[in-house]
Motif scaffolding. Structure first.
Motif, PDB file in Angstrom:
ATOM      1  N   ASP A 111       0.857  -1.370   0.260  1.00  0.00           N
ATOM      2  CA  ASP A 111       0.013  -0.022   0.071  1.00  0.00           C
ATOM      3  C   ASP A 111       0.785   1.069   0.018  1.00  0.00           C
ATOM      4  O   ASP A 111       2.107   1.305   0.355  1.00  0.00           O
ATOM      5  N   ASP A 113       0.328   3.887   1.809  1.00  0.00           N
ATOM      6  CA  ASP A 113       0.274   4.640   3.035  1.00  0.00           C
ATOM      7  C   ASP A 113       1.358   4.326   4.227  1.00  0.00           C
ATOM      8  O   ASP A 113       1.428   4.613   5.175  1.00  0.00           O
ATOM      9  N   GLN A 115       1.717   1.602   5.736  1.00  0.00           N
ATOM     10  CA  GLN A 115       1.326   0.938   7.041  1.00  0.00           C
ATOM     11  C   GLN A 115       2.013  -0.027   7.147  1.00  0.00           C
ATOM     12  O   GLN A 115       2.211  -0.755   8.349  1.00  0.00           O
ATOM     13  N   ARG A 216      -1.374   4.778   9.593  1.00  0.00           N
ATOM     14  CA  ARG A 216      -1.225   5.372   8.295  1.00  0.00           C
ATOM     15  C   ARG A 216      -0.151   6.728   8.549  1.00  0.00           C
ATOM     16  O   ARG A 216      -0.342   7.482   9.381  1.00  0.00           O
TER      17      ARG A 216
HETATM   18 MG    MG Z   1      -3.951   1.448   4.707  1.00  0.00          MG
END
Ligand code: MG
Ligand code: UDP
Length: 336
Positions: A111, A113, A115, A216
């Motif tokens: 992803d 972000d 994370q 995030r």
């Molecule tokens: Mg995420």
């Protein structure tokens, strides 16, 4: 034939595929962090020259695409696919993987972000070098999730397993796939795409890598409740027809129950006990009505999916693609 587990692997050209939907707050930071990790892995001789970060812009409405193009203009390590619209997370990573497999020996989807802990990449590569064709990233805990997300995720995984799907609990598309596995995946033409359920059914040698999940880095979740519900429904209907079987079993049970009821009612009638039973008859008709509508709804879900599959629509459309060889040729089909 030699099993792939016995193969001695070459150091791979590795591509990170990063789906991005309205990620302008985080995208520069993630380009920096992911690019830096690729550079360090190359220096350490873990991955080959030509390894890249491939961003997939999934129809963002903010400045994401502009920032991505700036990054790719600065550094040939960044490649940018931009989809014509918002096709959703699953289709975005599929677009990235299907493009990346032409250049890479191994592709990791992650992803935008930050994370998912990028340092787990070393373990993914270890496992690939040891012969795994697919490596699943599994999160250690769900501390960073809210109560609702944690609860709904647990419920969902239990339901999926109950319905016979082979999803890996707490694995959410942070995954390495070899080119061989990606070539096999390209043979699956379904529109109703649920990669987490589909990939384990392919049957390649696979492994699991545990990683920590962080909050995030910036921005907010792009998985709205309705996107989550769609993914959940796709997951169930694309992996299992067990709900349809359950309807048949339910129908059969109700039928047997009605037969017994009929005998009782007839016996009562013969004995002249013709008691008016408003509550009983209302309860029965509401119950049967409810079950019938629910069953129709479930069948409708499947018919809807058949309808979408029958259309054979493309699962994504690539609008522009930027890819530059290090110090060499360019593939930039942006129409600007
Ligand atoms: Mg995420
Ligand atoms: N994403 C996407 N298309 C969408 C929704 C999300 O490409 O329609 C991307 C998003 O940019 C992110 C990843 O999918 O890189 C996961 O989304 P998010 O972090 O918002 O989901 P969460 O971690 O909250 O489940």
């Amino acid at each position: 034939m030699e099993s792939s587990m016995n193969l001695r692997r070459e150091i791979p050209v590795l591509y990170l595929v990063v789906p991005c939907y309205n990620e302008e707050e985080v995208i520069e930071k993630s380009a920096q962090v992911l690019g830096d990790k690729i550079r360090r892995l190359r220096k350490a001789g873990r991955i080959a020259a030509g390894s890249k970060v491939m961003f997939v812009n999934d129809g963002s409405k903010d400045g994401t695409l502009r920032l991505l193009h700036q990054a790719s203009a600065r550094d040939t390590m960044f490649s940018v696919i931009s989809l014509a619209g918002n096709y959703g997370h699953q289709s975005a990573i599929l677009a990235g993987m299907m493009t990346a497999r032409k250049y890479a020996d191994a592709v990791v989807t992650i992803d935008a972000d930050l994370q998912q802990d990028i340092e787990a990449l070393d373990k993914f590569i270890d496992s690939y070098m040891a012969g795994s064709e697919v490596v699943y990233g599994v999160r250690n805990d769900r501390h960073s999730d809210g109560f609702f997300k944690k609860g709904s995720a647990t419920l969902y995984y239990n339901l999926m397993h109950l319905l016979g799907s082979r999803v890996i609990t707490n694995h959410a598309d942070y995954r390495l796939m070899s080119r061989k596995a990606l070539d096999a995946l390209s043979e699956y033409q379904e529109t109703n795409l649920f990669l987490r359920g589909l990939i384990p059914t392919m049957g390649f040698p696979s492994d699991v890598v545990y990683f920590d999940v962080k909050a995030r880095e910036a921005g907010h979740s792009k998985y709205t409740l309705s996107k989550m519900m769609t993914l959940a429904m796709d997951g169930i209907t694309s992996m299992s027809t067990r709900p349809l079987r359950m309807i048949s079993v339910l129908g059969l049970s109700v039928f047997f129950f009605s037969c017994i009821m009929l005998v009782i009612i007839l016996a009562d009638w013969i004995q002249g006990n013709n008691v008016p039973g408003y509550t009983t008859s209302m309860t029965v008709s509401l119950l049967i009505g409810g079950i019938t509508i629910l069953s129709l709804g479930i069948i409708g879900e499947y018919i809807g999916k058949i309808y979408m599959e029958a259309k054979h629509r493309p699962r994504y459309i690539i609008d522009t693609f930027v890819w530059k060889e290090e110090g060499g040729s360019t593939c930039d089909d942006r129409d600007e």
